[in-house]
Design an enzyme around this catalytic site. Structure first.
Site, mmCIF file in Angstrom:
data_model
loop_
_atom_site.group_PDB
_atom_site.id
_atom_site.type_symbol
_atom_site.label_atom_id
_atom_site.label_comp_id
_atom_site.label_asym_id
_atom_site.label_seq_id
_atom_site.Cartn_x
_atom_site.Cartn_y
_atom_site.Cartn_z
ATOM 1 N N ARG A 256 0.952 -1.086 0.112
ATOM 2 C CA ARG A 256 -0.180 0.001 0.005
ATOM 3 C C ARG A 256 0.933 1.153 0.041
ATOM 4 N NH1 ARG A 256 -2.510 -3.787 -0.502
ATOM 5 N NH2 ARG A 256 -4.322 -4.373 0.219
ATOM 6 N N HIS A 307 1.765 -12.938 -4.720
ATOM 7 C CA HIS A 307 1.250 -13.007 -3.255
ATOM 8 C C HIS A 307 0.841 -14.513 -3.010
ATOM 9 C CE1 HIS A 307 1.242 -8.561 -2.218
ATOM 10 N NE2 HIS A 307 1.824 -8.625 -3.455
ATOM 11 N N GLU A 381 -2.165 -14.019 -6.890
ATOM 12 C CA GLU A 381 -2.247 -14.659 -5.633
ATOM 13 C C GLU A 381 -2.320 -16.304 -5.837
ATOM 14 O OE1 GLU A 381 -2.949 -13.248 -2.685
ATOM 15 O OE2 GLU A 381 -3.287 -11.177 -3.384
#
Ligand code: 0X9
Ligand code: ZN
Length: 764
Positions: A256, A307, A381
């Site tokens: 972020r 991720h 992901e």
């Protein structure tokens, strides 16, 4: 160290002290903690859940489906919330203990292969050194920078040695990184798998060889080394970096903290939060290091930030629901990579723009790479979908590596090519007699730069000569319109495309051009056809329907991860039958809730015309079905049924469970399902019966047609053109029967006779 380890160590060849360095230790005990998947749709339910939970593993900032870790003392309070939930993990500590035991055991074996277990930072760095040493001509070491605690962020570059006219230092680059988030251990493991496989398969695998001859692959397994070390020494489920925020809290979410649209939606201002954005864009040395490295290497054309978990392929944007300028390129690559990742083990990775596919996130790496560094930026992901979450069993490291290597080779192929074609509407494989096919062709070079010169489309009729035509530019750069003109029933049109890249290389699609063209066949004019552009009397509800939301309607679909953003691209128009167009952005925003919703066709005459065998009557439709998103994937199905008595009774045509994430056209022989009558109907029963299941369905381009082209010379319809046809025609002609009006001019005269003789001599 836990007693179980002492037991394992006893009698082994590795000392307790040595083992202590490679086996994770923990300062917390999660005994009795459960991981639950919870549906908390209302804001106050979500807030209550967030307060109760030790943490939310999915980092979702809002209402919807969440994976929450609940401690035993909060269990009753959780139950009192009265939210629908399923238990993903009975005891988090048991899982963690199994993982530690597996690591210990693997390290005590003399011959355990590297990818059979997880490794700490020192071991990863040692493996990087080993890969560098083993492949000195293909690899070079990368130093990205330093972490907050002064650990070196390292990497490895892999490409073929210099070749004449193709020096290594001029090749485009792709960067793959793992472990922005410390606990997502499968991500550095997967990057290391790429390192080993790419280097060792150079010269034995033709595809990898071609990619490495034309691209330099940059691999950075651990971007957040401080956090990663922390997960091995103190807290296995730590996510952020190790920034002391000065208020008693630790850690910035580096994903972020990137400096593109930093500070917007989906990032927290609370230093204690798992998505804390930091004090400013690039306030953290880890994001500074990687972003400066990317800026210093403008040959980087693509970036994937790996991720876990959820099995997703995420393209820009993450900060907004608007689509990026290169949406067509991202859609194409998303689809290619999702198909490739599925191929080895049939694993579904849902692909789409980040904001709508997972959730809003500002300051994420992919947005910065795309928005500020001119590279195709993806977030990814890895496994799984929640059964083990971050604590993915080590025996899934190699399968995860295999399937994701397959996916990144798609990106490698793309960047290795000087120029790439995209076909956002698909390629026409068939057209109705007398109808042209118009579709878009996108052409980009260097990964995503639109080309200005129109590509050429070559077409030929059957075995005729190739006819070139320049495609027509549209208002969007790099996007052209192609039109293949109308043909008669039974004609095959071959076609391919050719364009010249910036480096003057000529690229054809499909590869092989004239020797391996696309083919469009021409089918008969249907006897019944509906593209849902106008209201033709379909019923969008039946009395027995129970769905509370998301019922069938005729609309332009609104894109979500589960629902298309367009009607069937191979048909005409923009509308289709679709389950709901409620406003919203999340995957569940437009889906069916609470029961069944039924779409029923008008009555159609399914009988063949005289002379056409019943087996020639076909039904086709394009359908969309998605049931693999959300908390309870693949729990529902959609029956499609046929009636030959006006809807009194129904027979199943197919039970749809397939998640193609695309429009699929199905064709059926009608009389193999039911005898043909004048009173036939088809219905599509979409249903959400399972809790937490996201169901989306669509129907378009519904047709009843004959399979073969009409043959006027086969006057008696017995599928053979012979003297009996001639006799029958002469009989009709002398009887002045309407069927003798062969040229359809409403007069039966000598010209009908001449036309029949012509058709008869041509045959079929
Ligand atoms: O929230 C995130 O940062 C990522 N999910 S995770 O559960 N691993 O934390 C997804 C962010 C999407 N990333 C990019 N678009 N780069
Ligand atoms: Zn992550």
């Amino acid at each position: 160290m836990r007693s179980v380890l002492a037991t394992l160590v006893f009698g082994s060849t590795i000392s307790t002290a040595a083992l202590a360095q490679v086996v994770p230790t923990s300062t917390v005990d999660y005994t009795g903690h459960k991981l639950v998947r919870v549906e908390a749709n209302r804001i106050r339910d979500f807030q209550a859940l967030n307060l109760l939970a030790v943490s939310l593993w999915n980092c979702n900032q809002g209402p919807g489906i969440n994976d929450a870790q609940i401690s035993p003392d909060k269990w009753q309070a959780f139950l009192d919330l009265n939210l629908p939930y399923s238990i993903m993990m009975e005891d988090v500590e048991v899982k963690l203990r199994q993982e530690r035991d597996q690591i210990a055991l693997a390290h005590m074996q003399r011959d355990a292969a590297w990818f059979t277990t997880y490794h700490n930072l020192d071991e990863i760095n040692a493996k990087l050194d080993a890969d560098l040493l083993a492949n000195p001509t293909l690899t070079r070491s990368l130093t990205i920078g330093n972490s907050l605690q002064n650990r070196t962020i390292r990497g490895i570059a892999i490409s073929a040695p210099d070749q004449p006219g193709n020096p290594r230092n001029l090749r485009p680059q792709i960067i793959f990184n793992g472990c922005q988030h410390a606990r997502e251990w499968i991500s550095p493991a997967t990057i290391m798998y790429f390192s080993e496989q790419l280097a060792t398969q150079y010269s034995t695998n033709a595809r990898i060889t071609n990619i490495l001859n034309n691209v330099e692959i940059l691999l950075v397994p651990v971007v957040n080394p401080d956090g990663y070390v922390w997960t091995w020494t103190n807290l296995r489920l730590w996510r952020k970096n190790r920034r002391d925020n000065g208020d008693g809290t630790i850690g910035v979410d580096t994903n972020r903290n990137w400096g593109y649209q930093w500070g917007g939606e989906g990032a927290s201002t609370d230093p204690n939060n798992d998505t804390y954005r930091g004090t400013g864009p690039f306030s953290e040395p880890e994001t500074q290091a990687l972003s400066n490295f990317i800026l210093a290497n403008p040959r980087i054309k693509a970036h994937i930030d790996f991720h876990s978990y959820s099995q997703l392929i995420l393209s820009p944007w993450a900060y907004t629901a608007s689509l990026p300028a290169d949406a067509m390129v991202f859609d194409t690559l998303n689809a290619k990579m999702a198909a490739a990742v599925r191929a080895p083990f049939n694993m579904t990775y849902v692909a789409g723009p980040t904001y709508t596919t997972i959730y809003p996130a500002s300051g994420a790496s992919g947005d910065w790479s795309y928005g500020a560094a001119n590279a195709l930026g993806f977030g990814w992901e890895l496994r799984d979908t929640g059964t083990n979450g971050f604590i993915l069993p080590a025996d899934q490291i190699i399968p995860t590596g295999i399937e994701n290597l397959a996916a990144i080779l798609e990106l490698g192929d793309w960047i290795a090519q000087p120029l790439n074609f995209t076909f956002p509407d698909g390629l026409p494989t068939q057209a109705i007699a007398g109808n042209p096919s118009t579709f878009r062709v996108g052409v980009v070079s260097g990964g995503s730069t639109p080309i200005a010169t129109p590509p050429t489309m070559f077409t030929r009729d059957g075995s005729g000569t190739w006819i070139p035509a320049a495609l027509i530019p549209t208002a969007s750069p790099g996007i052209f319109n192609a039109t293949i003109s109308a043909s008669t029933c039974g004609e095959n049109i071959d076609y391919y495309f050719e364009a010249t890249a910036a480096n003057t290389a000529v690229v054809q699609s499909p590869v092989g051009g004239a020797t391996a063209p696309n083919i469009r066949i021409t089918t008969p004019v249907p006897v019944y056809s509906d593209n849902f552009e106008t209201n033709t009397g379909w019923s969008y509800a039946s009395a027995s329907d129970t769905a509370t939301l998301g019922r069938w309607e005729r609309a332009v679909p609104q894109a979500t991860a589960a629902q298309p953003g367009n009607d069937n691209p191979l048909g005409t128009g923009t509308l289709c039958a679709i389950t709901d167009s409620r406003a919203g952005t999340g995957v569940g925003s437009y889906d069916i809730d609470g029961g069944t919703t039924t779409l029923t066709s008008p009555t159609f005459d399914g009988r063949p015309p005289s002379g056409t065998p019943a087996s020639e009557m076909k039904l086709s439709y394009a359908r969309w079905y998605s049931n693999n998103a959300g908390g309870a994937p693949n729990a529902d199905s959609m029956p499609i049924e046929l009636s030959n008595n006006g809807g009194t009774t129904w027979t199943q045509i197919e039970l749809v469970t397939e998640n193609a994430n695309a429009w699929v056209t199905r064709t059926w022989t009608l009389n193999s399902i039911l005898p043909l009558t004048a009173n036939m109907k088809v219905r599509f029963v979409a249903r959400d019966l399972a809790t937490g299941s996201v169901v989306e369905a669509g129907v378009d381009d519904f047709r009843i047609f004959f399979d073969t082209c009409p043959c006027p010379a086969d006057f008696n319809g017995d599928t053979i053109v012979d003297f009996f046809d001639y006799l029958d025609f002469v009989d009709s002609f002398s009887a002045n029967s309407p069927s003798a009006d062969f040229n359809n001019d409403s007069i039966i005269d000598f010209f009908d006779y001449l036309d029949f003789v012509d058709a008869f001599s041509v045959g079929c």
